[in-house]
Design a protein around this motif. Structure first.
Motif, PDB file in Angstrom:
ATOM      1  N   PRO A 243      15.600  14.839 -61.592  1.00 37.77           N
ATOM      2  CA  PRO A 243      15.408  13.391 -61.442  1.00 37.77           C
ATOM      3  C   PRO A 243      16.285  12.787 -60.351  1.00 37.77           C
ATOM      4  CG  PRO A 243      16.604  13.875 -63.463  1.00 37.77           C
ATOM      5  CD  PRO A 243      16.107  15.177 -62.941  1.00 37.77           C
ATOM      6  N   GLY A 244      17.498  13.331 -60.150  1.00 34.25           N
ATOM      7  CA  GLY A 244      18.339  12.818 -59.079  1.00 34.25           C
ATOM      8  C   GLY A 244      17.728  13.059 -57.712  1.00 34.25           C
ATOM      9  N   ALA A 245      17.187  14.248 -57.504  1.00 33.99           N
ATOM     10  CA  ALA A 245      16.540  14.547 -56.230  1.00 33.99           C
ATOM     11  C   ALA A 245      15.292  13.705 -56.033  1.00 33.99           C
ATOM     12  CB  ALA A 245      16.186  16.036 -56.161  1.00 33.99           C
ATOM     13  N   PHE A 246      14.543  13.465 -57.110  1.00 32.91           N
ATOM     14  CA  PHE A 246      13.327  12.671 -56.971  1.00 32.91           C
ATOM     15  C   PHE A 246      13.658  11.213 -56.658  1.00 32.91           C
ATOM     16  CE2 PHE A 246       9.674  10.246 -58.573  1.00 32.91           C
ATOM     17  CZ  PHE A 246       8.646  10.888 -57.910  1.00 32.91           C
ATOM     18  N   VAL A 247      14.666  10.662 -57.295  1.00 30.82           N
ATOM     19  CA  VAL A 247      15.065   9.280 -57.017  1.00 30.82           C
ATOM     20  C   VAL A 247      15.562   9.144 -55.587  1.00 30.82           C
ATOM     21  CG1 VAL A 247      16.740   7.488 -57.594  1.00 30.82           C
ATOM     22  CG2 VAL A 247      15.531   8.684 -59.409  1.00 30.82           C
ATOM     23  N   SER A 248      16.346  10.117 -55.134  1.00 31.89           N
ATOM     24  CA  SER A 248      16.847  10.064 -53.759  1.00 31.89           C
ATOM     25  C   SER A 248      15.729  10.195 -52.735  1.00 31.89           C
ATOM     26  CB  SER A 248      17.870  11.182 -53.532  1.00 31.89           C
ATOM     27  OG  SER A 248      17.253  12.462 -53.605  1.00 31.89           O
ATOM     28  N   MET A 249      14.593  10.787 -53.132  1.00 31.06           N
ATOM     29  CA  MET A 249      13.460  10.914 -52.237  1.00 31.06           C
ATOM     30  C   MET A 249      12.540   9.698 -52.307  1.00 31.06           C
ATOM     31  SD  MET A 249      10.579  13.925 -52.207  1.00 31.06           S
ATOM     32  CE  MET A 249      10.071  13.432 -53.850  1.00 31.06           C
ATOM     33  N   VAL A 250      12.446   9.073 -53.473  1.00 29.56           N
ATOM     34  CA  VAL A 250      11.526   7.951 -53.650  1.00 29.56           C
ATOM     35  C   VAL A 250      11.989   6.735 -52.868  1.00 29.56           C
ATOM     36  CG1 VAL A 250      10.752   6.252 -55.342  1.00 29.56           C
ATOM     37  CG2 VAL A 250      10.524   8.667 -55.833  1.00 29.56           C
TER      38      VAL A 250
ATOM     39  N   ILE B  54       7.168  16.360 -61.896  1.00 33.02           N
ATOM     40  CA  ILE B  54       6.880  16.870 -63.237  1.00 33.02           C
ATOM     41  C   ILE B  54       8.123  17.529 -63.826  1.00 33.02           C
ATOM     42  CG2 ILE B  54       5.491  18.536 -64.531  1.00 33.02           C
ATOM     43  CD1 ILE B  54       3.202  17.991 -62.632  1.00 33.02           C
ATOM     44  N   SER B  55       8.875  18.261 -62.995  1.00 34.40           N
ATOM     45  CA  SER B  55      10.094  18.898 -63.497  1.00 34.40           C
ATOM     46  C   SER B  55      11.121  17.864 -63.955  1.00 34.40           C
ATOM     47  CB  SER B  55      10.705  19.787 -62.411  1.00 34.40           C
ATOM     48  OG  SER B  55       9.822  20.840 -62.062  1.00 34.40           O
ATOM     49  N   SER B  56      11.155  16.726 -63.272  1.00 38.26           N
ATOM     50  CA  SER B  56      12.103  15.689 -63.672  1.00 38.26           C
ATOM     51  C   SER B  56      11.732  15.039 -64.998  1.00 38.26           C
ATOM     52  CB  SER B  56      12.186  14.613 -62.593  1.00 38.26           C
ATOM     53  OG  SER B  56      10.955  13.898 -62.485  1.00 38.26           O
ATOM     54  N   LEU B  57      10.494  15.267 -65.450  1.00 35.53           N
ATOM     55  CA  LEU B  57      10.030  14.685 -66.709  1.00 35.53           C
ATOM     56  C   LEU B  57       9.939  15.729 -67.818  1.00 35.53           C
ATOM     57  CD1 LEU B  57       7.181  12.384 -65.322  1.00 35.53           C
ATOM     58  CD2 LEU B  57       9.422  11.650 -66.191  1.00 35.53           C
TER      59      LEU B  57
ATOM     60  N   ASP C  36      13.798  11.352 -71.000  1.00 36.21           N
ATOM     61  CA  ASP C  36      15.208  11.537 -71.358  1.00 36.21           C
ATOM     62  C   ASP C  36      16.052  11.947 -70.161  1.00 36.21           C
ATOM     63  OD1 ASP C  36      14.547  10.874 -73.936  1.00 36.21           O
ATOM     64  OD2 ASP C  36      14.419  12.962 -74.652  1.00 36.21           O
ATOM     65  N   ASN C  37      15.454  12.700 -69.235  1.00 34.13           N
ATOM     66  CA  ASN C  37      16.216  13.131 -68.073  1.00 34.13           C
ATOM     67  C   ASN C  37      16.693  11.941 -67.241  1.00 34.13           C
ATOM     68  OD1 ASN C  37      15.801  15.769 -68.832  1.00 34.13           O
ATOM     69  ND2 ASN C  37      14.090  16.102 -67.434  1.00 34.13           N
TER      70      ASN C  37
END
Length: 306
Positions: A276-283, A60-63, A87-88
């Motif tokens: 978003p960078g942390a979420f992508v690296s986790m996904v 949610i924070s990444s969005l 946008d993030n």
């Protein structure tokens, strides 16, 4: 006169049957039976939701916009869903540091995983089914390497890599991860391959199969679950590693873990890129895990039931 005997069968009570029946009728057993149903499932669901809470908050924070993140918590989005924006992620794709770090992570992780799987499979087969001098002693040495911590080798390996000219290079990081991943890989696959029936291998040899054909056509297909489990373990370890990458990786193109750490150090309020960078690296590792979860479970359960 002779007494008449009854032909009715007399029920024979098994030893301990009364104890078992009383245990089944006891309040503790009834409570355990009820707890094993909906109550335990409800508790496990609560634990799972609590465990996934940080991941949900990161998503949610990444969005959310950086202003909304600075002024309110991520749970505010449930009352104001208009805060959600992509946008993030657009800014993330425009951030050359993060995108290059993701590519560097892939370049490091994929070879490190493939090398460990291939070399570990070959060595595991050799230790399981090939006879050569000193096999058992050499396998004990491999098992002993499992207890060697990574931190012990950082300084001597750094000096060695600096001498041969591969310090702060992708090749050096791949070699380090491969070297420290092989003991566990050999130990796991050797024990798994040793459970293959000897009759199956002997039948293949009688049909004219050599060692290479035997390994590729018989052992590898049967060892698929264990190999998949090993690949998942190695992929997750290398992808999420930060210590080795921080020391041995090229500072000009670091992996994503180091790149995110540098973003925190240089731009402490740059949460709209970090989230978003942390979420992508986790996904990405999660996607790999769920893609091979069936093989992973089969490999973990291998040998548990005969």
């Amino acid at each position: 006169m002779t007494a008449s005997t009854s032909t009715d069968a007399v029920p024979v009570r098994k030893p301990g049957a009364g104890v078992a029946e009383r245990a089944e009728r006891s309040p503790a057993s009834r409570l355990a039976a009820r707890a094993g149903g909906g109550l335990v499932q409800f508790f496990l669901i609560l634990v799972a939701l609590f465990w996934l809470m940080p991941t949900l908050g990161l998503l949610i924070s990444s969005l959310r916009d950086s202003t909304d993140i600075a002024t309110s918590g991520w749970w505010e989005v449930f009352t104001a869903p208009a805060q959600l924006t992509t946008d993030n992620y657009a800014d993330l794709l425009g951030n050359a540091v993060i995108t290059e770090s993701l590519l560097s992570t892939v370049v490091i992780t994929v070879p490190s995983t493939l090398l460990v799987v291939v070399i570990g499979s070959l060595a595991g087969y050799a230790f399981a089914w090939l006879d050569f001098p000193g096999r058992d002693w050499l396998f004990l040495v491999v098992v002993g390497l499992l207890v060697v911590p990574v931190q012990v080798a950082l300084i001597p390996v750094s000096k060695l890599f600096n001498t041969v000219g591969i310090f702060e290079t992708t090749v050096g990081v791949v070699i380090f991860h491969t070297a420290f991943g092989l003991p566990f890989a050999i130990f796991l696959l050797r024990n798994f391959f040793a459970e293959i029936p000897r009759e199956l291998l002997e039948a293949a040899r009688l049909d004219g199969a050599g060692e290479v054909r035997l390994f590729t056509r018989v052992v590898m297909p049967l060892g698929g679950p264990a190999i998949a489990s090993l690949g998942i373990f190695q992929f997750l370890w290398v992808w999420n590693d930060m210590l080795v990458a921080l020391i041995f990786a090229d500072s000009g193109s670091p992996p994503v873990t180091v790149a995110l750490q540098q973003q925190v150090r240089q731009f402490g309020s740059n949460i709209d890129v970090l989230a978003p960078g942390a979420f992508v690296s986790m996904v990405i590792p999660l996607a790999v895990f769920f893609a091979f979860q069936r093989q992973f479970v089969s490999g973990v359960m291998a040998g548990a039931v005969k």
